[in-house]
Each structure stands twice: as structure tokens, then as C-alpha cells.
Design an enzyme around this catalytic site. Structure first.
Site, PDB file in Angstrom:
ATOM      1  N   ARG A  51       0.829  -1.216   0.000  1.00  0.00           N
ATOM      2  CA  ARG A  51       0.000   0.000   0.000  1.00  0.00           C
ATOM      3  C   ARG A  51       0.859   1.259   0.000  1.00  0.00           C
ATOM      4  O   ARG A  51       0.416   2.323  -0.429  1.00  0.00           O
ATOM      5  CB  ARG A  51      -0.988   0.016   1.183  1.00  0.00           C
ATOM      6  CG  ARG A  51      -1.902   1.243   1.175  1.00  0.00           C
ATOM      7  CD  ARG A  51      -3.059   1.159   2.151  1.00  0.00           C
ATOM      8  NE  ARG A  51      -2.653   0.772   3.479  1.00  0.00           N
ATOM      9  CZ  ARG A  51      -2.029   1.581   4.351  1.00  0.00           C
ATOM     10  NH1 ARG A  51      -1.765   2.828   4.047  1.00  0.00           N
ATOM     11  NH2 ARG A  51      -1.686   1.119   5.537  1.00  0.00           N
ATOM     12  N   TYR A  87     -12.933  15.981 -17.976  1.00  0.00           N
ATOM     13  CA  TYR A  87     -13.239  14.556 -18.004  1.00  0.00           C
ATOM     14  C   TYR A  87     -14.413  14.312 -17.036  1.00  0.00           C
ATOM     15  O   TYR A  87     -14.438  14.884 -15.939  1.00  0.00           O
ATOM     16  CB  TYR A  87     -11.990  13.764 -17.580  1.00  0.00           C
ATOM     17  CG  TYR A  87     -12.270  12.307 -17.392  1.00  0.00           C
ATOM     18  CD1 TYR A  87     -12.455  11.468 -18.487  1.00  0.00           C
ATOM     19  CD2 TYR A  87     -12.396  11.763 -16.118  1.00  0.00           C
ATOM     20  CE1 TYR A  87     -12.749  10.130 -18.317  1.00  0.00           C
ATOM     21  CE2 TYR A  87     -12.689  10.423 -15.935  1.00  0.00           C
ATOM     22  CZ  TYR A  87     -12.863   9.614 -17.041  1.00  0.00           C
ATOM     23  OH  TYR A  87     -13.166   8.285 -16.870  1.00  0.00           O
ATOM     24  N   ASP A 110      -4.309  17.672 -16.281  1.00  0.00           N
ATOM     25  CA  ASP A 110      -4.527  16.291 -16.704  1.00  0.00           C
ATOM     26  C   ASP A 110      -4.008  16.214 -18.135  1.00  0.00           C
ATOM     27  O   ASP A 110      -4.587  16.792 -19.052  1.00  0.00           O
ATOM     28  CB  ASP A 110      -6.031  15.977 -16.622  1.00  0.00           C
ATOM     29  CG  ASP A 110      -6.359  14.543 -17.043  1.00  0.00           C
ATOM     30  OD1 ASP A 110      -5.556  13.945 -17.798  1.00  0.00           O
ATOM     31  OD2 ASP A 110      -7.427  14.045 -16.646  1.00  0.00           O
ATOM     32  N   LYS A 158      -4.831   4.820 -20.257  1.00  0.00           N
ATOM     33  CA  LYS A 158      -4.893   5.228 -21.661  1.00  0.00           C
ATOM     34  C   LYS A 158      -3.510   5.067 -22.292  1.00  0.00           C
ATOM     35  O   LYS A 158      -2.982   3.978 -22.327  1.00  0.00           O
ATOM     36  CB  LYS A 158      -5.435   6.657 -21.748  1.00  0.00           C
ATOM     37  CG  LYS A 158      -6.623   6.931 -20.792  1.00  0.00           C
ATOM     38  CD  LYS A 158      -7.870   6.127 -21.108  1.00  0.00           C
ATOM     39  CE  LYS A 158      -8.930   6.169 -20.016  1.00  0.00           C
ATOM     40  NZ  LYS A 158      -9.318   7.465 -19.531  1.00  0.00           N
TER      41      LYS A 158
HETATM   42  C1  LIG Z   1      -9.942   8.018 -18.430  1.00  0.00           C
HETATM   43  C2  LIG Z   1      -9.578   9.384 -17.986  1.00  0.00           C
HETATM   44  C3  LIG Z   1      -9.504   9.702 -16.613  1.00  0.00           C
HETATM   45  C4  LIG Z   1      -9.833   8.709 -15.528  1.00  0.00           C
HETATM   46  O1  LIG Z   1      -8.929   7.662 -15.505  1.00  0.00           O
HETATM   47  P1  LIG Z   1      -9.229   6.203 -14.899  1.00  0.00           P
HETATM   48  O2  LIG Z   1      -7.939   5.501 -15.144  1.00  0.00           O
HETATM   49  O3  LIG Z   1     -10.407   5.642 -15.630  1.00  0.00           O
HETATM   50  O4  LIG Z   1      -9.533   6.405 -13.451  1.00  0.00           O
HETATM   51  C5  LIG Z   1      -9.118  10.982 -16.277  1.00  0.00           C
HETATM   52  N1  LIG Z   1      -8.838  11.911 -17.220  1.00  0.00           N
HETATM   53  C6  LIG Z   1      -8.915  11.643 -18.523  1.00  0.00           C
HETATM   54  C7  LIG Z   1      -8.595  12.717 -19.502  1.00  0.00           C
HETATM   55  C8  LIG Z   1      -9.284  10.377 -18.962  1.00  0.00           C
HETATM   56  O5  LIG Z   1      -9.371  10.121 -20.266  1.00  0.00           O
END
Ligand SMILES: *Cc1c(COP(=O)(O)O)cnc(C)c1O
Length: 402
Positions: A69, A123, A195, A220
Site C-alpha cells: 500500500r 473529463y 490532466d 490510456k
Molecule cells: C480516463 C480518464 C480519466 C480517468 O482515468 P481512470 O484511469 O479511468 O480512473 C481521467 N482523465 C482523462 C482525460 C481520462 O481520459
């Protein structure tokens, strides 16, 4: 590597593994930065460390105890050096998901009574964190238009602490004036969080223009194979330390098997994204010239509203685009006719994916709200994969044809 025959030898008897190797170029760093030195039993690839706990070794603080953790297995340590290196940051944290990265970052950098400025189209998960969850902790936010810096000062309050933006927004692929955002935030003592999931460090390294903290959904592009959920946070050692403290209590650490796949996937990031940039540019140009397509959103197109900012900030325009079909029925017909792309949500994998945002990510919003945001029923979003582009374009062509 010491072979322990019996007992519990003290740390001076154990070899110390070094996870700090960094090289000069991005393409070398995605493969090698942070790899254990010496290598574990000589293995070229780090094994999966499926062990919750590790031998005690005279730790000076609780944080140094080796426990899953606490995000400090050998693969966590490797990934953390690698992610920091490729994003031009000092330190990084790997997390169980992109949302674990985002929620831990925001919740550790603001407190009760604070206010944030946030880009107006975020998002979906982040938007509902800001709209529905943060207010319960006394944290409010105002939406700002990243393309209109002259409007930001009016949203500022004495208690504003943080500015939250995205490098390329979903699903319209908007790119804002990020240099102006950094300047504004510095002038008003706000922490900047971006992000950068859609841009990836191959195309854009926000810390190099003065952004404080970068977050990713590693689900992603960073992992890039549509087979894990993971996240990442990169920034100064001090800020990442604070975020780690919160993340450890929220329990958002990444699991060792996901870490193994993440490290494996990350090695091909540069190859994949460079190919996706090229494929997306060609596909965007093809779609923009088709009579069945009303408009294309892609920052690599010269007439796209975000093209000027994207050109000055990025070294590539990314693998994400969206387009408006003639109407909702035409969009639906297109999704039913394509043979290569997969009709699915998420993005950033090797396979091309197509989806209607109005029927997936933005299904929860009213038709009026979607109309206002230009996320209408005829909009199709494409995550462009690494397939042969001419074959992919031919498939898009036949699926659009009447
Ligand atoms: C998918 C996504 C998230 C969230 O990510 P998870 O791995 O599903 O928690 C946040 N920001 C963007 C731009 C995303 O495409």
C-alpha cells in the site's frame, strides 16, 4: 542480490538496489529509466513482485517500511523514477487509477473553505468529483474558459488556491492558452494541476512550461494496451510527497500485476504515440474533406481553433479526434458499418475505437446541456490506433458512404 539462507539479516548485509538511473532522451528513458541496478537475479525484465510485505531494514520512518500500500515495491520504484523522468519532473507516484491520481492530488493540495478554478469541460469523473463530492468538504470551484484569459480574473476569490486544466479536452479536443494559465496562476499564487492524459509526454511536457503537477490516466496512452486501470502524478518532490501521504490513506495504490503491465506497456510509448499522431493527422484530413462530415475537431488541422496554441506547445497533436456526421442517424449508421474500429469507450490503445459521447461519457447530461457544450447526438469520437492508415481510411470511407 543476497540469498538469505536463514534468519533476518540487518540491512548492511543486504545489497542496496538503485532505482535512480536516468538518461538523456525520452525514447531511451521510456525503456530504461529507473530500472533496478543491479537487475533482479540478472533478469532483463523486472519480475512481478507479488508480495505484500518485505523484510524490515532499519527504516527511519513509517513511509520507508516496504509494504504494497505504501507504493514502494521494486516495480513501483522503477515506474516512479521513469514517470518523473519522462515528464521532466522531480518525483512521481503511481496510483490505482487516473481518478485515484486526480482525487488524491486535489484533496491533498486544497482544504476546507478553498476555491478552485477549473476548465469548463473536464473529463466526466473529474467534473462530478468537483460538482458533487468536493462541495461536501467545503471546497468550491468556478468554471473558466481556457481560450479566454481576459475572463479569468473575474472568477478569482481571496480563497482561490488551485487552477485545474487539461492539455487537450474531451470530446472536442480543445487546446487552451496554457502559457497564459501558468502566468496567471503564478501571479495569483495558485497551484496549477494539468490532466495530460490526451497529450502524453511524447507530445507535451507541461512541467517544462511551468505547470506544477501533472496527472495521467495511465489506463490510456501510458500503458497503451487497454488491459489495466492505473494512474500517475508527477511534480516536485515536496508536492508529490504530500499527495502520496493522502493517497496512502485513501488506499489508492496500484497493484503489482498492474504495475508490471504498466512498465511493459510504457516501453513502447514513443513508438505508439508517434504512429498515432501520424495516423490521426491523416484521418482528420481525410474526414475534413468528406461531404458527409460537417466538421472535424483535431488540433492538428490548420483551421482548428486550438491549432495555434497546440502548435506552440506540442511536438505532436495526439491520437484523439472527433467529428460531426450529417445527423444522429448517420452517426449511428457509421458506428454500425465500420469493420476495423471497435465501438467502445476509453482510449489510447493500439486499436482504433469509435464512440458517440452523447451516448456514453455525456449520457448523464440533459440534451440542452449537451447542445450548449456542442456534444450533440451526431458527434463521433475516435481514438486512433496504430493500424495501417490507408486500410483504416478506406474503412471510414465505406462506413460514411450513403
Ligand atoms: C480516463 C480518464 C480519466 C480517468 O482515468 P481512470 O484511469 O479511468 O480512473 C481521467 N482523465 C482523462 C482525460 C481520462 O481520459
Amino acid at each position: 542480490m543476497t540469498v538469505i539462507e536463514a534468519g533476518n539479516p540487518k540491512s548492511e548485509d543486504q545489497d542496496v538496489t538503485d532505482y535512480s538511473q536516468r538518461f538523456k532522451s525520452l525514447a531511451t528513458n521510456v525503456v530504461h529509466a529507473g530500472a533496478p541496478h543491479p537487475r533482479v537475479e540478472g533478469a532483463v525484465v523486472s519480475p512481478i513482485f507479488q508480495s505484500a510485505n518485505f523484510l524490515m531494514a532499519e527504516e527511519a520512518a513509517y513511509d520507508e517500511v516496504r509494504y504494497l500500500r505504501l507504493s514502494n515495491s521494486p516495480t513501483h520504484l522503477t515506474l516512479q523514477t521513469r514517470l518523473a523522468t519522462i515528464e521532466s519532473g522531480e518525483a512521481a507516484l503511481v496510483t490505482a487509477s487516473g481518478m485515484a491520481a486526480i482525487s488524491s492530488t486535489v484533496l491533498s493540495l486544497v482544504a476546507k473553505g478553498d476555491h478552485l478554478l477549473a476548465q469548463k469541460t473536464l473529463y466526466g469523473g473529474t467534473q462530478s468529483l468537483f460538482d458533487e463530492d468536493l462541495p461536501r468538504f467545503g471546497i468550491s470551484h468556478s468554471a473558466i474558459d481556457l481560450a479566454a484569459p481576459e475572463t479569468w480574473a473575474a472568477a478569482l476569490r481571496p480563497e482561490t488556491r488551485l487552477m485545474y486544466v487539461e492539455s487537450i479536452s474531451n470530446p472536442l479536443m480543445e487546446v487552451g492558452d496554457l502559457r497564459a494559465a501558468v502566468e496567471f496562476a503564478q501571479a495569483h499564487h495558485l497551484v496549477t494541476v494539468i490532466d495530460s492524459t490526451f497529450a502524453t509526454p511524447v507530445n507535451f511536457r507541461p512541467i517544462e512550461i511551468g505547470i506544477d503537477v501533472v496527472v495521467h490516466s495511465a489506463t490510456k496512452y501510458l500503458n497503451g494496451h487497454s488491459d489495466i486501470v492505473a494512474g500517475a502524478v508527477i511534480g516536485s518532490a515536496e508536492r508529490v510527497g504530500k499527495i502520496r501521504h493522502w493517497m496512502l490513506h485513501a488506499g489508492g495504490s496500484a497493484d503489482p500485476h498492474a504495475c508490471f503491465l504498466f512498465e511493459r506497456g510504457l516501453k513502447t510509448l514513443v513508438l505508439r504515440v508517434e504512429r498515432q499522431n501520424k495516423n490521426a493527422q491523416k484521418l482528420a484530413e481525410f474526414l475534413a474533406a468528406r461531404p458527409e462530415v460537417r466538421a472535424v475537431n483535431y488540433p492538428g488541422l490548420a483551421d482548428d481553433p486550438g491549432h495555434g496554441y497546440a502548435k506552440s506547445l506540442f511536438s505532436g497533436f495526439g491520437g484523439m479526434l472527433s467529428f460531426y456526421a450529417a445527423d444522429a442517424a448517420a452517426a449511428e449508421r457509421f458506428l454500425g458499418r465500420v469493420r476495423i474500429p471497435i465501438h467502445a469507450a476509453s482510449l489510447g490503445g493500439p486499436e482504433t475505437l469509435v464512440v458517440r459521447p452523447a451516448r456514453s461519457s455525456h449520457l448523464g447530461q440533459s440534451p440542452e446541456e449537451r447542445e450548449r457544450l456542442r456534444i450533440t447526438d451526431d458527434l463521433v469520437r475516435v481514438s486512433v490506433g496504430i493500424e495501417e492508415i490507408d486500410e483504416l481510411i478506406a474503412d471510414f470511407g465505406q462506413a460514411l458512404g450513403s
